[in-house]
Design a protein around this motif. Structure first.
Motif, PDB file in Angstrom:
ATOM      1  N   MET A  79       0.853  -1.186   0.000  1.00 36.46           N
ATOM      2  CA  MET A  79       0.000   0.000   0.000  1.00 36.46           C
ATOM      3  C   MET A  79       0.890   1.236   0.000  1.00 36.46           C
ATOM      4  O   MET A  79       2.005   1.199   0.518  1.00 36.46           O
ATOM      5  CB  MET A  79      -0.910   0.010   1.229  1.00 36.46           C
ATOM      6  N   PRO A  80       0.415   2.359  -0.563  1.00 33.90           N
ATOM      7  CA  PRO A  80       1.216   3.583  -0.508  1.00 33.90           C
ATOM      8  C   PRO A  80       1.574   3.947   0.933  1.00 33.90           C
ATOM      9  O   PRO A  80       0.706   4.034   1.794  1.00 33.90           O
ATOM     10  CB  PRO A  80       0.283   4.631  -1.133  1.00 33.90           C
ATOM     11  N   GLY A  81       2.859   4.104   1.193  1.00 32.21           N
ATOM     12  CA  GLY A  81       3.318   4.458   2.534  1.00 32.21           C
ATOM     13  C   GLY A  81       3.448   3.300   3.485  1.00 32.21           C
ATOM     14  O   GLY A  81       3.899   3.488   4.628  1.00 32.21           O
ATOM     15  N   GLY A  82       3.064   2.087   3.066  1.00 33.64           N
ATOM     16  CA  GLY A  82       3.132   0.934   3.953  1.00 33.64           C
ATOM     17  C   GLY A  82       4.518   0.331   4.017  1.00 33.64           C
ATOM     18  O   GLY A  82       5.417   0.693   3.254  1.00 33.64           O
ATOM     19  N   GLY A  83       4.703  -0.615   4.927  1.00 35.88           N
ATOM     20  CA  GLY A  83       6.017  -1.202   5.146  1.00 35.88           C
ATOM     21  C   GLY A  83       6.799  -0.394   6.165  1.00 35.88           C
ATOM     22  O   GLY A  83       6.224   0.273   7.016  1.00 35.88           O
ATOM     23  N   VAL A  84       8.119  -0.477   6.091  1.00 39.32           N
ATOM     24  CA  VAL A  84       8.982   0.257   7.017  1.00 39.32           C
ATOM     25  C   VAL A  84       9.531   1.496   6.304  1.00 39.32           C
ATOM     26  O   VAL A  84      10.042   1.389   5.187  1.00 39.32           O
ATOM     27  CB  VAL A  84      10.141  -0.654   7.490  1.00 39.32           C
ATOM     28  N   PRO A  85       9.340   2.700   6.885  1.00 37.69           N
ATOM     29  CA  PRO A  85       8.893   2.949   8.261  1.00 37.69           C
ATOM     30  C   PRO A  85       7.404   3.245   8.422  1.00 37.69           C
ATOM     31  O   PRO A  85       6.948   3.435   9.538  1.00 37.69           O
ATOM     32  CB  PRO A  85       9.711   4.189   8.643  1.00 37.69           C
ATOM     33  N   GLY A  86       6.653   3.323   7.311  1.00 34.98           N
ATOM     34  CA  GLY A  86       5.282   3.819   7.391  1.00 34.98           C
ATOM     35  C   GLY A  86       4.384   3.056   8.336  1.00 34.98           C
ATOM     36  O   GLY A  86       3.616   3.662   9.104  1.00 34.98           O
ATOM     37  N   THR A  87       4.444   1.723   8.309  1.00 38.60           N
ATOM     38  CA  THR A  87       3.597   0.930   9.204  1.00 38.60           C
ATOM     39  C   THR A  87       3.938   1.202  10.665  1.00 38.60           C
ATOM     40  O   THR A  87       3.051   1.324  11.517  1.00 38.60           O
ATOM     41  CB  THR A  87       3.743  -0.563   8.889  1.00 38.60           C
ATOM     42  N   LEU A  88       5.230   1.299  10.950  1.00 38.63           N
ATOM     43  CA  LEU A  88       5.651   1.581  12.321  1.00 38.63           C
ATOM     44  C   LEU A  88       5.197   2.979  12.749  1.00 38.63           C
ATOM     45  O   LEU A  88       4.747   3.171  13.886  1.00 38.63           O
ATOM     46  CB  LEU A  88       7.167   1.459  12.442  1.00 38.63           C
ATOM     47  N   ASP A  89       5.303   3.936  11.848  1.00 36.60           N
ATOM     48  CA  ASP A  89       4.813   5.280  12.152  1.00 36.60           C
ATOM     49  C   ASP A  89       3.320   5.261  12.454  1.00 36.60           C
ATOM     50  O   ASP A  89       2.849   5.962  13.362  1.00 36.60           O
ATOM     51  CB  ASP A  89       5.086   6.223  10.984  1.00 36.60           C
ATOM     52  N   ASP A  90       2.582   4.448  11.698  1.00 38.84           N
ATOM     53  CA  ASP A  90       1.138   4.366  11.909  1.00 38.84           C
ATOM     54  C   ASP A  90       0.813   3.825  13.298  1.00 38.84           C
ATOM     55  O   ASP A  90      -0.068   4.347  13.988  1.00 38.84           O
ATOM     56  CB  ASP A  90       0.487   3.470  10.850  1.00 38.84           C
ATOM     57  N   VAL A  91       1.502   2.786  13.701  1.00 38.01           N
ATOM     58  CA  VAL A  91       1.236   2.207  15.020  1.00 38.01           C
ATOM     59  C   VAL A  91       1.558   3.211  16.121  1.00 38.01           C
ATOM     60  O   VAL A  91       0.806   3.367  17.088  1.00 38.01           O
ATOM     61  CB  VAL A  91       2.027   0.895  15.201  1.00 38.01           C
ATOM     62  N   ARG A  92       2.662   3.918  15.960  1.00 43.04           N
ATOM     63  CA  ARG A  92       3.017   4.965  16.928  1.00 43.04           C
ATOM     64  C   ARG A  92       1.934   6.045  16.989  1.00 43.04           C
ATOM     65  O   ARG A  92       1.485   6.433  18.074  1.00 43.04           O
ATOM     66  CB  ARG A  92       4.348   5.585  16.528  1.00 43.04           C
ATOM     67  N   ASP A  93       1.503   6.525  15.828  1.00 40.30           N
ATOM     68  CA  ASP A  93       0.518   7.609  15.790  1.00 40.30           C
ATOM     69  C   ASP A  93      -0.856   7.141  16.258  1.00 40.30           C
ATOM     70  O   ASP A  93      -1.593   7.889  16.909  1.00 40.30           O
ATOM     71  CB  ASP A  93       0.424   8.174  14.377  1.00 40.30           C
ATOM     72  N   LEU A  94      -1.206   5.916  15.919  1.00 45.19           N
ATOM     73  CA  LEU A  94      -2.463   5.338  16.390  1.00 45.19           C
ATOM     74  C   LEU A  94      -2.524   5.344  17.910  1.00 45.19           C
ATOM     75  O   LEU A  94      -3.513   5.785  18.502  1.00 45.19           O
ATOM     76  CB  LEU A  94      -2.601   3.904  15.870  1.00 45.19           C
ATOM     77  N   LEU A  95      -1.464   4.868  18.546  1.00 44.90           N
ATOM     78  CA  LEU A  95      -1.470   4.780  20.006  1.00 44.90           C
ATOM     79  C   LEU A  95      -1.464   6.166  20.642  1.00 44.90           C
ATOM     80  O   LEU A  95      -2.068   6.365  21.702  1.00 44.90           O
ATOM     81  CB  LEU A  95      -0.284   3.948  20.485  1.00 44.90           C
ATOM     82  N   ALA A  96      -0.813   7.129  20.005  1.00 40.39           N
ATOM     83  CA  ALA A  96      -0.873   8.499  20.502  1.00 40.39           C
ATOM     84  C   ALA A  96      -2.303   9.025  20.445  1.00 40.39           C
ATOM     85  O   ALA A  96      -2.776   9.691  21.378  1.00 40.39           O
ATOM     86  CB  ALA A  96       0.062   9.397  19.704  1.00 40.39           C
ATOM     87  N   SER A  97      -3.004   8.710  19.368  1.00 36.00           N
ATOM     88  CA  SER A  97      -4.392   9.147  19.230  1.00 36.00           C
ATOM     89  C   SER A  97      -5.288   8.490  20.263  1.00 36.00           C
ATOM     90  O   SER A  97      -6.101   9.158  20.919  1.00 36.00           O
ATOM     91  CB  SER A  97      -4.903   8.830  17.822  1.00 36.00           C
ATOM     92  N   VAL A  98      -5.143   7.192  20.435  1.00 34.82           N
ATOM     93  CA  VAL A  98      -5.961   6.474  21.416  1.00 34.82           C
ATOM     94  C   VAL A  98      -5.698   7.003  22.819  1.00 34.82           C
ATOM     95  O   VAL A  98      -6.625   7.223  23.604  1.00 34.82           O
ATOM     96  CB  VAL A  98      -5.690   4.961  21.338  1.00 34.82           C
ATOM     97  N   ALA A  99      -4.425   7.229  23.140  1.00 35.66           N
ATOM     98  CA  ALA A  99      -4.068   7.704  24.477  1.00 35.66           C
ATOM     99  C   ALA A  99      -4.662   9.075  24.770  1.00 35.66           C
ATOM    100  O   ALA A  99      -4.892   9.423  25.934  1.00 35.66           O
ATOM    101  CB  ALA A  99      -2.556   7.752  24.624  1.00 35.66           C
ATOM    102  N   ALA A 100      -4.942   9.852  23.718  1.00 34.35           N
ATOM    103  CA  ALA A 100      -5.469  11.206  23.910  1.00 34.35           C
ATOM    104  C   ALA A 100      -6.991  11.251  23.998  1.00 34.35           C
ATOM    105  O   ALA A 100      -7.553  12.319  24.271  1.00 34.35           O
ATOM    106  CB  ALA A 100      -4.996  12.097  22.763  1.00 34.35           C
ATOM    107  N   GLN A 101      -7.659  10.122  23.782  1.00 32.44           N
ATOM    108  CA  GLN A 101      -9.120  10.113  23.790  1.00 32.44           C
ATOM    109  C   GLN A 101      -9.634  10.055  25.228  1.00 32.44           C
ATOM    110  O   GLN A 101      -9.361   9.083  25.948  1.00 32.44           O
ATOM    111  CB  GLN A 101      -9.657   8.910  23.014  1.00 32.44           C
TER     112      GLN A 101
END
Length: 253
Positions: A79-101
């Protein structure tokens, strides 16, 4: 939303890409409240063909047990942006978003299956893990050692496809949980004894290295359990999964 594990999930975004989303399920109304939020990270050897839909039964089982639940999606290899580092960035950003809810209580417990097990174990090694309110992670048949995955050619060399290079590269090192030992938060591994997709011995070097470095890591190998049974709420092995999550939420601050 109504408080029921059977309601349709609410989808929230953490980025601009259509894959940068997560679904939120509230605890079942009739379940005793369980502390924290379970973040489900699906597997599929990091490939675009496998999305979060197959993780919904597992997620509903966590909601039925009383937890708030997040079902994560992320950009994947191919997928566009997928793999390394994009997937890892997504997991990091996802958890930041969840933690802020404000409506998603802490602690957070990421629970990942297969490639998702790799991703949550990678999270456990990151210096920001505790800052996100993560009590620990649970890896279910996780690819926690990219080197072992490569030597065994798991998923037809899925690790090389995900990283985009082979071992010893900077990208490989950045993605391999073996390079960030000891983990910064507890890690609970639950593996199936009959798993021939990600054999339980894939975790051996990670467990040995993490514990030798002083990490809080345990592994449970469940008899009579294959790769997909570990995330099947109707299979007896799922009791071990629930126990692993409870062990982290019950001991968190």
């Amino acid at each position: 939303m109504t408080s029921s594990a059977e309601t349709s999930p609410e989808t929230r975004s953490y980025g601009e890409d259509p894959a940068q989303v997560y679904d939120v399920l509230l605890p079942a109304a009739d379940a005793p409240p369980a502390p924290g939020t379970v973040v489900v990270v699906h597997g599929g050897f990091w490939r675009k063909e496998y999305d979060r839909d197959h993780a919904l039964p597992e997620a509903r089982a966590f909601a039925a047990a009383g937890w708030h639940v997040v079902v994560a999606e992320y950009r994947r290899a191919g997928m566009p942006g997928g793999g390394v580092p994009g997937t890892l960035d997504d997991v990091r950003d996802l958890l930041a978003s969840v933690a802020a809810q404000p409506d998603l209580p802490k602690p957070l417990v990421p629970v990942g299956h297969s490639a998702g097990g790799h991703l949550v174990t990678w999270v456990a090694g990151q210096p920001w893990a505790t800052q996100r309110g993560i009590a620990g992670v649970v890896s279910l048949a996780g690819v926690v050692d990219l080197g072992a995955s490569d030597r065994l050619h798991l998923g037809s060399d899925a690790a090389r496809e995900f990283v985009g290079t082979g071992p010893s590269s900077e990208a490989w090192t950045s993605a391999d949980p073996m390079t960030t030992l000891p983990p910064k938060v507890p890690v609970r591994l639950v593996n199936g004894a009959d798993d021939d997709t990600v054999p339980p011995e894939v975790a051996d070097a990670y467990v040995l290295g993490a514990t030798a470095a002083g990490g809080d890591v345990t592994v449970q190998v469940v008899p009579g359990t294959d790769h997909m049974a570990i995330i099947d709420p109707s299979h007896p092995a799922f009791d071990e999964v629930l126990a692993a999550v409870r062990s982290l939420t019950s001991t968190s601050p």
